[in-house]
Design an enzyme around this catalytic site. Structure first.
Site, PDB file in Angstrom:
ATOM      1  N   LYS A 182     -68.462  26.791  -1.507  1.00  0.00           N
ATOM      2  CA  LYS A 182     -68.324  27.693  -0.355  1.00  0.00           C
ATOM      3  C   LYS A 182     -66.902  27.682   0.195  1.00  0.00           C
ATOM      4  O   LYS A 182     -66.337  28.717   0.506  1.00  0.00           O
ATOM      5  CB  LYS A 182     -69.279  27.292   0.782  1.00  0.00           C
ATOM      6  CG  LYS A 182     -70.737  27.425   0.479  1.00  0.00           C
ATOM      7  CD  LYS A 182     -71.588  27.216   1.726  1.00  0.00           C
ATOM      8  CE  LYS A 182     -71.449  25.846   2.364  1.00  0.00           C
ATOM      9  NZ  LYS A 182     -71.899  24.733   1.514  1.00  0.00           N
ATOM     10  N   ARG A 204     -76.778  26.397   9.487  1.00  0.00           N
ATOM     11  CA  ARG A 204     -77.408  25.540   8.485  1.00  0.00           C
ATOM     12  C   ARG A 204     -78.864  25.273   8.835  1.00  0.00           C
ATOM     13  O   ARG A 204     -79.551  24.569   8.096  1.00  0.00           O
ATOM     14  CB  ARG A 204     -76.664  24.203   8.415  1.00  0.00           C
ATOM     15  CG  ARG A 204     -75.687  24.089   7.232  1.00  0.00           C
ATOM     16  CD  ARG A 204     -74.956  22.785   7.406  1.00  0.00           C
ATOM     17  NE  ARG A 204     -74.510  22.179   6.199  1.00  0.00           N
ATOM     18  CZ  ARG A 204     -73.228  22.147   5.817  1.00  0.00           C
ATOM     19  NH1 ARG A 204     -72.312  22.760   6.501  1.00  0.00           N
ATOM     20  NH2 ARG A 204     -72.886  21.480   4.740  1.00  0.00           N
ATOM     21  N   ARG A 257     -64.661  11.368  -0.393  1.00  0.00           N
ATOM     22  CA  ARG A 257     -65.333  11.493   0.902  1.00  0.00           C
ATOM     23  C   ARG A 257     -66.550  10.579   0.905  1.00  0.00           C
ATOM     24  O   ARG A 257     -67.246  10.492  -0.104  1.00  0.00           O
ATOM     25  CB  ARG A 257     -65.800  12.941   1.100  1.00  0.00           C
ATOM     26  CG  ARG A 257     -64.777  13.823   1.740  1.00  0.00           C
ATOM     27  CD  ARG A 257     -65.152  15.295   1.695  1.00  0.00           C
ATOM     28  NE  ARG A 257     -66.484  15.615   2.195  1.00  0.00           N
ATOM     29  CZ  ARG A 257     -66.935  16.859   2.370  1.00  0.00           C
ATOM     30  NH1 ARG A 257     -66.155  17.888   2.086  1.00  0.00           N
ATOM     31  NH2 ARG A 257     -68.148  17.085   2.811  1.00  0.00           N
ATOM     32  N   ARG A 266     -77.949  14.930   0.924  1.00  0.00           N
ATOM     33  CA  ARG A 266     -77.431  16.233   1.379  1.00  0.00           C
ATOM     34  C   ARG A 266     -78.164  17.381   0.689  1.00  0.00           C
ATOM     35  O   ARG A 266     -78.426  18.403   1.308  1.00  0.00           O
ATOM     36  CB  ARG A 266     -75.923  16.319   1.096  1.00  0.00           C
ATOM     37  CG  ARG A 266     -75.111  15.436   2.028  1.00  0.00           C
ATOM     38  CD  ARG A 266     -73.701  15.259   1.532  1.00  0.00           C
ATOM     39  NE  ARG A 266     -72.886  16.441   1.680  1.00  0.00           N
ATOM     40  CZ  ARG A 266     -71.748  16.639   1.010  1.00  0.00           C
ATOM     41  NH1 ARG A 266     -71.316  15.732   0.160  1.00  0.00           N
ATOM     42  NH2 ARG A 266     -71.052  17.730   1.206  1.00  0.00           N
TER      43      ARG A 266
HETATM   44  P1  AMP Z   1     -69.526  20.501   4.729  1.00  0.00           P
HETATM   45  O1  AMP Z   1     -68.100  20.159   4.546  1.00  0.00           O
HETATM   46  O2  AMP Z   1     -69.749  21.943   5.112  1.00  0.00           O
HETATM   47  O3  AMP Z   1     -70.392  20.078   3.576  1.00  0.00           O
HETATM   48  O4  AMP Z   1     -70.031  19.669   6.004  1.00  0.00           O
HETATM   49  C1  AMP Z   1     -69.962  18.258   6.015  1.00  0.00           C
HETATM   50  C2  AMP Z   1     -70.924  17.692   7.033  1.00  0.00           C
HETATM   51  O5  AMP Z   1     -70.626  18.192   8.352  1.00  0.00           O
HETATM   52  C3  AMP Z   1     -72.381  18.036   6.826  1.00  0.00           C
HETATM   53  O6  AMP Z   1     -73.010  17.212   5.863  1.00  0.00           O
HETATM   54  C4  AMP Z   1     -72.931  17.813   8.231  1.00  0.00           C
HETATM   55  O7  AMP Z   1     -73.053  16.431   8.532  1.00  0.00           O
HETATM   56  C5  AMP Z   1     -71.806  18.369   9.106  1.00  0.00           C
HETATM   57  N1  AMP Z   1     -71.997  19.824   9.347  1.00  0.00           N
HETATM   58  C6  AMP Z   1     -71.177  20.835   8.940  1.00  0.00           C
HETATM   59  N2  AMP Z   1     -71.653  22.025   9.336  1.00  0.00           N
HETATM   60  C7  AMP Z   1     -72.810  21.769  10.004  1.00  0.00           C
HETATM   61  C8  AMP Z   1     -73.793  22.588  10.643  1.00  0.00           C
HETATM   62  N3  AMP Z   1     -73.683  23.918  10.678  1.00  0.00           N
HETATM   63  N4  AMP Z   1     -74.849  21.970  11.228  1.00  0.00           N
HETATM   64  C9  AMP Z   1     -74.973  20.627  11.219  1.00  0.00           C
HETATM   65  N5  AMP Z   1     -74.103  19.802  10.622  1.00  0.00           N
HETATM   66  C10 AMP Z   1     -73.026  20.355  10.023  1.00  0.00           C
END
Ligand code: AMP
Length: 210
Positions: free
Chosen positions: A13, A88, A156, A167
């Site tokens: 994404k 999400r 990470r 996840r």
């Molecule tokens: P990402 O980089 O988009 O995979 O986001 C990393 C982490 O940030 C996720 O695993 C969640 O812990 C948190 N996160 C990001 N976006 C959201 C969201 N819209 N709602 C809840 N947690 C989020």
């Protein structure tokens, strides 16, 4: 144009959002990046989000909804934006509705689980600028050193194998129902995540103009 990017963690994404944002000249809002920045600068948001993020769990809805409300109020978002990683959950999507945001298109980036696991477990990021690399597919010129800023490359915490599985589970349970939510509104378009970003981008642009 107001676009939502849906897709499992590791579907690509972020990369697609970056390319689309250049093509369409609209900003990307990535809740994951905003939270990681907060974590790095040690703000209250960062401290609160850390345990959720490290465990592969979602940060509470009200927190991310607050972040998005603030970002969307910025005049740079007036002519459109790409939401990468938000909503999400159904509650987050309903909050967008309540803010009066009218989404034009929801792109769901589809990639199979095996590919996701390979991508995430081999992903490395620059500790300073966040640039993404991969131990097989996108090696830096010098091992473990960022091409852009010479920062050290790290894995990470949430890309560790156990957390990846968590996840994916969270994605299936809490985020995937959004496909149905937006399909019912006629907004959902699927895009197959390809090996080359140019191919994924081409397909995304095709479905956006339809
Ligand atoms: P990402 O980089 O988009 O995979 O986001 C990393 C982490 O940030 C996720 O695993 C969640 O812990 C948190 N996160 C990001 N976006 C959201 C969201 N819209 N709602 C809840 N947690 C989020």
């Amino acid at each position: 144009m107001k676009i939502i990017l849906l897709g499992a963690p590791g579907a690509g994404k972020g990369t697609l959002a970056e390319s689309l944002c250049r093509q369409l000249d609209i900003p990307t809002i990535s809740t994951g990046n905003i939270i990681r920045e907060a974590l790095k600068s040690g703000t209250e948001l960062g401290k609160m989000a850390k345990s959720y993020m490290d465990a592969g769990q979602l940060v509470p809805d009200e927190v991310v909804i607050g972040i998005i409300r603030e970002k969307l109020a910025d005049p740079v978002c007036e002519k459109g934006f790409i939401l990468d990683g938000f909503p999400r959950t159904i509650a987050q999507a309903e909050a967008l509705d309540k803010m009066g945001v009218e989404i034009d298109c929801v792109l769901s980036l589809e990639v199979d689980d095996d590919t996701i696991i390979t991508r995430l477990s081999g992903r490395r990021v620059c500790i300073d600028c966040g640039a993404p690399y991969h131990v097989i597919y996108k090696k830096p010129k010098v091992e473990n050193v960022c091409d852009n800023c010479s920062g050290t490359l790290v894995q990470r915490k949430d890309d560790h194998p156990d957390t990846i599985m968590e996840r994916l589970k969270v994605y299936r349970e809490q985020t995937e129902p959004l496909k149905d939510f937006y399909e019912k509104r006629g907004l959902l378009r699927t895009v197959a995540g390809q090996e080359k970003i140019e191919d994924t981008l081409r397909q995304a642009l095709e479905v956006l103009v339809k």
